[in-house]
Each structure stands twice: as C-alpha cells, then as structure tokens.
Design an enzyme around this catalytic site. Sequence first.
Site, PDB file in Angstrom:
ATOM      1  N   HIS A  62      41.345  44.743  30.488  1.00 51.29           N
ATOM      2  CA  HIS A  62      41.725  45.790  31.457  1.00 51.29           C
ATOM      3  C   HIS A  62      43.037  45.398  32.136  1.00 51.29           C
ATOM      4  O   HIS A  62      43.193  45.516  33.340  1.00 51.29           O
ATOM      5  CB  HIS A  62      40.616  46.008  32.489  1.00 51.29           C
ATOM      6  CG  HIS A  62      39.403  46.685  31.925  1.00 51.29           C
ATOM      7  ND1 HIS A  62      39.130  48.017  32.072  1.00 51.29           N
ATOM      8  CD2 HIS A  62      38.384  46.188  31.190  1.00 51.29           C
ATOM      9  CE1 HIS A  62      37.999  48.320  31.461  1.00 51.29           C
ATOM     10  NE2 HIS A  62      37.524  47.214  30.916  1.00 51.29           N
TER      11      HIS A  62
HETATM   12  C1  HEM Z   1      30.423  40.529  27.589  1.00 50.23           C
HETATM   13  C2  HEM Z   1      30.747  41.428  28.476  1.00 50.23           C
HETATM   14  C3  HEM Z   1      32.081  41.485  29.190  1.00 50.23           C
HETATM   15  C4  HEM Z   1      33.127  40.621  29.176  1.00 50.23           C
HETATM   16  C5  HEM Z   1      33.272  39.302  28.421  1.00 50.23           C
HETATM   17  C6  HEM Z   1      34.137  41.170  30.031  1.00 50.23           C
HETATM   18  C7  HEM Z   1      35.368  40.575  30.283  1.00 50.23           C
HETATM   19  C8  HEM Z   1      36.282  41.012  31.221  1.00 50.23           C
HETATM   20  C9  HEM Z   1      37.452  40.290  31.647  1.00 50.23           C
HETATM   21  C10 HEM Z   1      37.895  38.896  31.145  1.00 50.23           C
HETATM   22  C11 HEM Z   1      38.084  41.043  32.561  1.00 50.23           C
HETATM   23  C12 HEM Z   1      39.356  40.678  33.342  1.00 50.23           C
HETATM   24  C13 HEM Z   1      38.921  40.035  34.668  1.00 50.23           C
HETATM   25  C14 HEM Z   1      40.085  39.499  35.501  1.00 50.23           C
HETATM   26  O1  HEM Z   1      41.010  38.876  34.958  1.00 50.23           O
HETATM   27  O2  HEM Z   1      40.096  39.716  36.759  1.00 50.23           O
HETATM   28  C15 HEM Z   1      37.332  42.272  32.713  1.00 50.23           C
HETATM   29  C16 HEM Z   1      37.676  43.312  33.538  1.00 50.23           C
HETATM   30  C17 HEM Z   1      36.946  44.483  33.657  1.00 50.23           C
HETATM   31  N1  HEM Z   1      35.734  44.763  33.096  1.00 50.23           N
HETATM   32 FE1  HEM Z   1      34.704  43.559  31.837  1.00 50.23          FE
HETATM   33  N2  HEM Z   1      33.704  42.352  30.553  1.00 50.23           N
HETATM   34  C18 HEM Z   1      32.447  42.587  30.065  1.00 50.23           C
HETATM   35  C19 HEM Z   1      31.632  43.653  30.363  1.00 50.23           C
HETATM   36  C20 HEM Z   1      31.985  44.722  31.148  1.00 50.23           C
HETATM   37  C21 HEM Z   1      31.133  45.859  31.450  1.00 50.23           C
HETATM   38  C22 HEM Z   1      29.691  45.990  30.965  1.00 50.23           C
HETATM   39  C23 HEM Z   1      31.865  46.703  32.231  1.00 50.23           C
HETATM   40  C24 HEM Z   1      31.497  48.032  32.840  1.00 50.23           C
HETATM   41  C25 HEM Z   1      30.354  48.648  32.665  1.00 50.23           C
HETATM   42  C26 HEM Z   1      33.165  46.110  32.425  1.00 50.23           C
HETATM   43  C27 HEM Z   1      34.190  46.666  33.137  1.00 50.23           C
HETATM   44  C28 HEM Z   1      35.360  46.012  33.477  1.00 50.23           C
HETATM   45  C29 HEM Z   1      36.384  46.599  34.318  1.00 50.23           C
HETATM   46  C30 HEM Z   1      36.397  47.999  34.945  1.00 50.23           C
HETATM   47  C31 HEM Z   1      37.383  45.631  34.442  1.00 50.23           C
HETATM   48  C32 HEM Z   1      38.694  45.752  35.243  1.00 50.23           C
HETATM   49  C33 HEM Z   1      38.456  45.227  36.664  1.00 50.23           C
HETATM   50  C34 HEM Z   1      39.681  45.409  37.538  1.00 50.23           C
HETATM   51  O3  HEM Z   1      40.327  46.459  37.465  1.00 50.23           O
HETATM   52  O4  HEM Z   1      39.974  44.492  38.340  1.00 50.23           O
HETATM   53  N3  HEM Z   1      33.195  44.914  31.759  1.00 50.23           N
HETATM   54  N4  HEM Z   1      36.234  42.224  31.897  1.00 50.23           N
END
Ligand code: HEM
Length: 178
Positions: A62
Amino acid sequence: MQSQSFRRRARLTFVAFASASLSASTLGLAAAPAASSDVTAPQMIDAFEGTFGAHAGQRRNHIKGTCAAGEFVGTKDAAALSRSVLFSGKAIPVVARFSLGGGSPEVPDAAPAPRGMALEFHLPGGGLQHITMINVPIFGASSPASFRAAIVAAKPDPTTGKPDPKKLMAYAASHPTR
Ligand code: HEM
C-alpha cells in the site's frame, strides 16, 4: 454463501493487483523460502522488496496513498450493539489514509489494485484506535505464507519487466479457493 465464480473473480482481482501495480524497476532481491504453514517478517519484507523494489522510508505494501483529516461521528444506533466510544454520537478526530495495494510507488491511480482505507481515531483521553480496510470482498490469501507466495509469483520477469503469467496461473492453481 458466495458463489464459486464470485470467489474466483475476487481472487483474480487479488492475483492481478501485483501485476497491475508493478514498476519496471526492481532490485531482484532473492526471497527466502518459507515453510508452507508459516512465514517470518523478514521473509515477507524480502518478498515485497524482491517483487516491487526497495523504497527507503516508504511502506512495503500500500505504498501509494494520500492522507486526509476529519471527524468521525458514529451512528447512535450502533451504541445498542457496541460499547465503543466511537458510537457515543460525539465527533471523534480521525486521520485517514487512502491507498492502493502493492509496493510500487508509480502504480497508476486507475490500476485494478485493491483500495485501502486506514483510519486512526483520536479517542477522548488520548488513546488511539486503528482500523485498516480494503474494498475487496475477500482477502485472496488464507495465510501470511500464501500471501507471500502470491507476491513472489508476481515478481517481474527480467526479460519482459512484467510478471510471468505462467507463475501467476501456477500460484492460483496451487492455492485453490474452496
Ligand atoms: C498476511 C496478511 C497481510 C500482510 C503480510 C500485510 C502486509 C502489509 C504491509 C507490510 C503493509 C505496509 C505497512 C507499513 O509499512 O506501515 C500493509 C499495509 C496495509 N494493509 Fe496489509 N497485510 C496483510 C493483510 C491485510 C488485510 C487482511 C487488510 C485489510 C482487510 C490489509 C490492509 C492494509 C492497508 C489498508 C494498508 C495500508 C495502511 C496505511 O495506509 O497506512 N492488510 N500491509
């Protein structure tokens, strides 16, 4: 109960997100092998960076997004269902971040990547509450390891600069939906 074709469409959106959001430049870092049942944080980060490149100081997933500030007023009707202060009926300051799934900062805004919305509520008393959401009906991977496998499968082929469709198909075939 969702139909199989509905689940397949949602799944394809998930598999497509990486290819839609890839930049031409990648660093080609090798992702460490993971056990089928588990995956470590460094393995997940290596997978993101191996597919999308390393972008110092930015999110691994993201990565492209924009922030907004406002107020959240929860409906009082929800107070019958939840004791959360979010549904007190009072305005709660909130910081929002709208984003595109994937780790490419150059992803076009119109790319068919999942849309993210992250909210940070500033609660009375100084506490914070965080929520992250995406707009797809299902999350396309059943575990961190299978999510990692999808990211690795979407790594661009050095000769085309694009993901290898055979690897994406092989991922989908080896991670069937029920
Ligand atoms: C194995 C499952 C998942 C992994 C490994 C993962 C991994 C990540 C990582 C590495 C980031 C960046 C975080 C950062 O640098 O601050 C991220 C951001 C994000 N993830 Fe996931 N994620 C997973 C599941 C999910 C799920 C289930 C959702 C929603 C239902 C989700 C929604 C988001 C959103 C909206 C962001 C952006 C947050 C922001 O704008 O600060 N993720 N995710």
